[in-house]
Design an enzyme around this catalytic site. Structure first.
Site, PDB file in Angstrom:
ATOM      1  N   ASP A  42       0.841  -1.203   0.000  1.00 19.14           N
ATOM      2  CA  ASP A  42       0.000   0.000   0.000  1.00 19.14           C
ATOM      3  C   ASP A  42       0.875   1.252   0.000  1.00 19.14           C
ATOM      4  O   ASP A  42       1.799   1.371   0.804  1.00 19.14           O
ATOM      5  CB  ASP A  42      -0.916  -0.019   1.233  1.00 19.14           C
ATOM      6  CG  ASP A  42      -2.120   0.887   1.071  1.00 19.14           C
ATOM      7  OD1 ASP A  42      -1.917   2.102   0.865  1.00 19.14           O
ATOM      8  OD2 ASP A  42      -3.254   0.396   1.138  1.00 19.14           O
ATOM      9  N   SER A  82      -6.981   4.121  -1.281  1.00 24.11           N
ATOM     10  CA  SER A  82      -6.964   2.655  -1.263  1.00 24.11           C
ATOM     11  C   SER A  82      -8.324   2.036  -1.569  1.00 24.11           C
ATOM     12  O   SER A  82      -8.391   0.979  -2.194  1.00 24.11           O
ATOM     13  CB  SER A  82      -6.497   2.145   0.097  1.00 24.11           C
ATOM     14  OG  SER A  82      -5.169   2.504   0.313  1.00 24.11           O
ATOM     15  N   THR A 150      -8.014  -1.687   1.738  1.00 21.30           N
ATOM     16  CA  THR A 150      -7.511  -2.575   0.684  1.00 21.30           C
ATOM     17  C   THR A 150      -8.001  -4.012   0.849  1.00 21.30           C
ATOM     18  O   THR A 150      -8.590  -4.569  -0.087  1.00 21.30           O
ATOM     19  CB  THR A 150      -5.974  -2.509   0.602  1.00 21.30           C
ATOM     20  OG1 THR A 150      -5.589  -1.141   0.495  1.00 21.30           O
ATOM     21  CG2 THR A 150      -5.446  -3.291  -0.571  1.00 21.30           C
ATOM     22  N   GLU A 276      -1.635  -7.946   1.917  1.00 21.68           N
ATOM     23  CA  GLU A 276      -1.314  -6.516   1.884  1.00 21.68           C
ATOM     24  C   GLU A 276      -0.220  -6.164   2.885  1.00 21.68           C
ATOM     25  O   GLU A 276      -0.332  -6.461   4.075  1.00 21.68           O
ATOM     26  CB  GLU A 276      -2.551  -5.662   2.196  1.00 21.68           C
ATOM     27  CG  GLU A 276      -2.222  -4.174   2.000  1.00 21.68           C
ATOM     28  CD  GLU A 276      -3.207  -3.210   2.666  1.00 21.68           C
ATOM     29  OE1 GLU A 276      -3.351  -2.101   2.152  1.00 21.68           O
ATOM     30  OE2 GLU A 276      -3.807  -3.555   3.699  1.00 21.68           O
ATOM     31  N   ASP A 281       2.214   2.486   3.436  1.00 26.15           N
ATOM     32  CA  ASP A 281       1.442   3.712   3.200  1.00 26.15           C
ATOM     33  C   ASP A 281       1.469   4.632   4.411  1.00 26.15           C
ATOM     34  O   ASP A 281       1.665   5.843   4.284  1.00 26.15           O
ATOM     35  CB  ASP A 281       0.000   3.309   2.872  1.00 26.15           C
ATOM     36  CG  ASP A 281      -0.926   4.504   2.713  1.00 26.15           C
ATOM     37  OD1 ASP A 281      -0.674   5.320   1.803  1.00 26.15           O
ATOM     38  OD2 ASP A 281      -1.882   4.623   3.484  1.00 26.15           O
ATOM     39  N   HIS A 285       2.852   8.373   4.724  1.00 29.56           N
ATOM     40  CA  HIS A 285       2.050   9.505   5.225  1.00 29.56           C
ATOM     41  C   HIS A 285       2.843  10.261   6.289  1.00 29.56           C
ATOM     42  O   HIS A 285       2.820  11.490   6.350  1.00 29.56           O
ATOM     43  CB  HIS A 285       0.742   9.018   5.856  1.00 29.56           C
ATOM     44  CG  HIS A 285      -0.367   8.730   4.894  1.00 29.56           C
ATOM     45  ND1 HIS A 285      -1.056   9.722   4.234  1.00 29.56           N
ATOM     46  CD2 HIS A 285      -0.917   7.565   4.477  1.00 29.56           C
ATOM     47  CE1 HIS A 285      -1.990   9.163   3.458  1.00 29.56           C
ATOM     48  NE2 HIS A 285      -1.911   7.854   3.578  1.00 29.56           N
ATOM     49  N   ASP A 323      -1.371   0.216  -4.679  1.00 26.86           N
ATOM     50  CA  ASP A 323      -2.654   0.834  -5.042  1.00 26.86           C
ATOM     51  C   ASP A 323      -2.486   2.295  -5.444  1.00 26.86           C
ATOM     52  O   ASP A 323      -3.334   2.872  -6.117  1.00 26.86           O
ATOM     53  CB  ASP A 323      -3.670   0.687  -3.913  1.00 26.86           C
ATOM     54  CG  ASP A 323      -3.101   1.034  -2.553  1.00 26.86           C
ATOM     55  OD1 ASP A 323      -1.899   1.362  -2.460  1.00 26.86           O
ATOM     56  OD2 ASP A 323      -3.862   0.994  -1.580  1.00 26.86           O
ATOM     57  N   HIS A 324      -1.382   2.900  -5.023  1.00 29.76           N
ATOM     58  CA  HIS A 324      -1.066   4.303  -5.335  1.00 29.76           C
ATOM     59  C   HIS A 324       0.256   4.596  -4.655  1.00 29.76           C
ATOM     60  O   HIS A 324       0.756   3.776  -3.888  1.00 29.76           O
ATOM     61  CB  HIS A 324      -2.150   5.257  -4.805  1.00 29.76           C
ATOM     62  CG  HIS A 324      -2.446   5.039  -3.349  1.00 29.76           C
ATOM     63  ND1 HIS A 324      -1.605   5.463  -2.343  1.00 29.76           N
ATOM     64  CD2 HIS A 324      -3.451   4.379  -2.728  1.00 29.76           C
ATOM     65  CE1 HIS A 324      -2.101   5.092  -1.178  1.00 29.76           C
ATOM     66  NE2 HIS A 324      -3.211   4.425  -1.375  1.00 29.76           N
ATOM     67  N   HIS A 428      -1.431  11.242  -0.561  1.00 27.54           N
ATOM     68  CA  HIS A 428      -1.084  10.339  -1.661  1.00 27.54           C
ATOM     69  C   HIS A 428      -0.623  11.147  -2.869  1.00 27.54           C
ATOM     70  O   HIS A 428      -0.894  12.348  -2.953  1.00 27.54           O
ATOM     71  CB  HIS A 428      -2.300   9.489  -2.065  1.00 27.54           C
ATOM     72  CG  HIS A 428      -2.773   8.581  -0.978  1.00 27.54           C
ATOM     73  ND1 HIS A 428      -3.918   7.836  -1.075  1.00 27.54           N
ATOM     74  CD2 HIS A 428      -2.252   8.301   0.243  1.00 27.54           C
ATOM     75  CE1 HIS A 428      -4.078   7.132   0.032  1.00 27.54           C
ATOM     76  NE2 HIS A 428      -3.080   7.393   0.846  1.00 27.54           N
TER      77      HIS A 428
HETATM   78 ZN   LIG Z   1      -2.851   6.274   2.534  1.00 28.96          ZN
END
Ligand SMILES: [Zn+2]
Length: 552
Positions: A42, A82, A150, A276, A281, A285, A323-324, A428
């Site tokens: 993620d 997500s 996710t 996952e 992620d 962040h 996912d990004h 993101h």
């Molecule tokens: Zn995020």
């Protein structure tokens, strides 16, 4: 009892004819792969992989199987989240922000065609559901609470990722064989110390359905299967970097992946597994490099575990994707504007090697004593950096801007001063993400997220359109007007009531239950209500049963 897939006898009535058509079309073709393992890091872009590779000092597990890139934008934003991104991977359809495997809302990007009305807010069948209908075993592994966006995208259908309680209920009723991760709180009602507002004890439901419920790595090791619902934390699991200190009883991502494969692979029809690496992620962040590297390398070990299994055989497709991107991390920052071509390995790695805790854990240790002196001491102990009192003050000031996540300030202020890493955002970012594939039927080239989902379905031999017709019939269209009613007397547990030719059927929403003729049946899919359209969807199997078709 569990009903099996079946064909209706050719007989009277337009419903029967339609259903016959559906079931014929849903004859699921043989796919290229017997087993599919999708691993999602993620919030990870190419730059994060590069950083992790430098830190590891060796190739990453998936380096040799790079096949392309994925465009991640969602139907209503250039930058993804997500929920819609995971939904695209799970359902083969691009959808809207916050949505978990339901169709997009009308408002879309100016570059996108408006979605057809019947698709909007409609539950969209996932590759996991398709694999289960085919008789394959299914699994979900995550380091977040398993109700997080996710993983949820592969088994739940809700118009907002924040409906954690509902997501967990759908997960419990989805019949997934192995679920491993965090999030135990949503199995238990509030009065018993959990987080559920609806008073339901889902752990009891799972035990009734024959699941083992391990809560530690040791119990997971001892679990035999075939059904395991192992949640190892009340909320999310610990960052990999902090696990030894804060949660040594929790299993690592690779350990959960290995166990899931060992249990699921006993099914001769094959399996589908989604894994996952949830917290890469969150590290992004937070602009937290040590948490990022440790969780991405924990993910790398999970990928290696999947590849070790796949490489011993010819029938397993392993897909690795994100996912990004998150954080806009770069190797090189404003401090290296003029010196970037003199960046040594030591410049890159030395400050990072001294970091022994995630930013969140460091901040938690700071506690209430938020003086510059105390922060200096904790940063020295946990991150090995001797920061000045002035810098400590800057961090504390910046932290005030993030009341929920004050630790975001650590990387934001200290990375530009002590590392060669840059960050552009705590959110993101919209760039393409790398895609990796090993085994039969893997996608190649530059594709969109929903095409990744379609490729996964194809590899499994799932006809998504037929699967959608089989799992999600609009109940109001399947019976004469006036015979279908959503009973919301209990707001926490609405029930779809159908009265047809003297039969009374009850289908509790968010479950796979059909109560009729004094019996309770387990359906092959979920009962899903779409509040935005007022429509309620049930498996074609339920319609058939209520119409009085015999089930073998
Ligand atoms: Zn995020």
């Amino acid at each position: 009892m569990r009903l099996s897939a079946h064909r209706p006898r050719a007989s009277i009535g337009v419903f029967s004819l339609l259903l016959l058509l559906f079931f014929c079309q849903s004859a699921l073709a043989a796919g290229a792969a017997k087993n599919v393992i999708v691993l999602i890091a993620d919030g990870t872009g190419a730059e994060q992989y590069t950083l992790a590779r430098w830190f590891k000092g060796a190739p990453l597990a998936q380096d040799a199987i790079l096949t392309g890139m994925v465009r991640t934008h969602i139907s209503d934003s250039v930058v993804a989240d997500s929920a819609p991104s995971g939904s695209a991977y799970a359902t083969g359809t691009r959808t809207s922000d916050k949505f978990i495997s339901v169709g997009p809302r009308a408002k879309v990007l100016s570059s996108e065609p408006s979605p057809p009305e019947e698709l909007r807010y409609r539950p969209l069948a996932t590759v996991l559901e398709g694999a289960r209908v085919q008789g394959r075993s299914t699994g979900i592994v995550a380091t977040a609470g398993v109700w997080h966006a996710t993983p949820a995208a592969f088994y739940a259908h809700v118009p907002s990722r924040t409906l954690e309680s509902t997501i967990m209920k759908q997960g419990v009723h989805q019949g997934i064989d192995v679920v491993l991760g965090g999030g135990r709180g949503y199995l238990t009602p509030k009065h018993a110390g959990g987080l559920r507002e609806d008073g339901q004890d889902l752990a009891a439901v799972l035990r009734e359905r024959g699941y083992e419920l391990p809560t530690t790595a040791k119990e997971l090791g001892a679990a035999k299967g075939p059904k395991i619902f192992g949640l190892f934390a009340g909320g999310h699991m610990a960052p990999d970097l902090d696990r030894a200190a804060l949660a040594p009883q929790e299993p690592a991502l690779a350990e959960m992946t290995a166990k899931a494969i060992a249990v699921l692979s006993k099914n001769p029809k094959g399996f589908f597994l989604m894994v996952e690496g949830s917290q890469v992620d969150w590290a992004d962040h937070a602009n937290d490099p040590a948490h990022l590297i440790s969780d991405l390398l924990a993910f790398d070990r999970a990928v290696q575990t999947a590849l070790d299994y796949a490489k011993k055989r010819k029938d397993t497709l392993v897909l690795v994707v994100s996912d990004h991107n998150t954080g806009g991390m770069s190797i090189g920052n404003m401090r290296t504007n003029k010196s970037y071509t003199q960046t040594s390995v030591e410049d890159l790695l030395e400050p990072l090697r001294k970091m022994r805790a995630s930013a969140a854990a460091l901040w938690a240790r700071l506690g209430k004593d938020q003086t510059p002196e105390r922060l200096q001491a904790v940063v020295r102990e946990d991150w090995g950096l001797s920061i000045t009192a002035e810098e400590a003050k800057l961090v504390l000031e910046a932290a005030a801007a993030y009341p929920e996540e004050p630790y975001y300030a650590l990387g934001q202020i200290l990375c530009p001063r002590y590392t060669v890493l840059g960050w552009t955002t705590h959110g993101h970012t919209g760039g393409d993400v790398p895609m990796f594939a090993y085994g039969p039927g893997g996608p190649k080239g530059l594709i969109a997220g929903f095409e990744f989902g379609q490729a996964t379905a194809k590899a499994l031999g799932i006809d998504l359109a037929a699967l959608n017709r089989r799992l999600f019939v609009d109940a109001a269209l399947a019976f004469p007007p006036g015979s279908v009613r959503l009973d919301e007397t209990d707001k926490n547990a609405p029930v779809l009531r159908i009265e047809h030719q003297g039969r009374r059927a009850e289908l509790p929403v968010n479950t796979n239950l059909l109560r009729m003729d004094g019996r309770e049946l387990h359906l092959e899919g979920l009962v899903i209500h779409a509040p935005d359209t007022g429509r309620t969807y049930v498996p074609a199997q339920a319609v058939q049963r209520i119409l009085g078709k015999r089930v073998p």
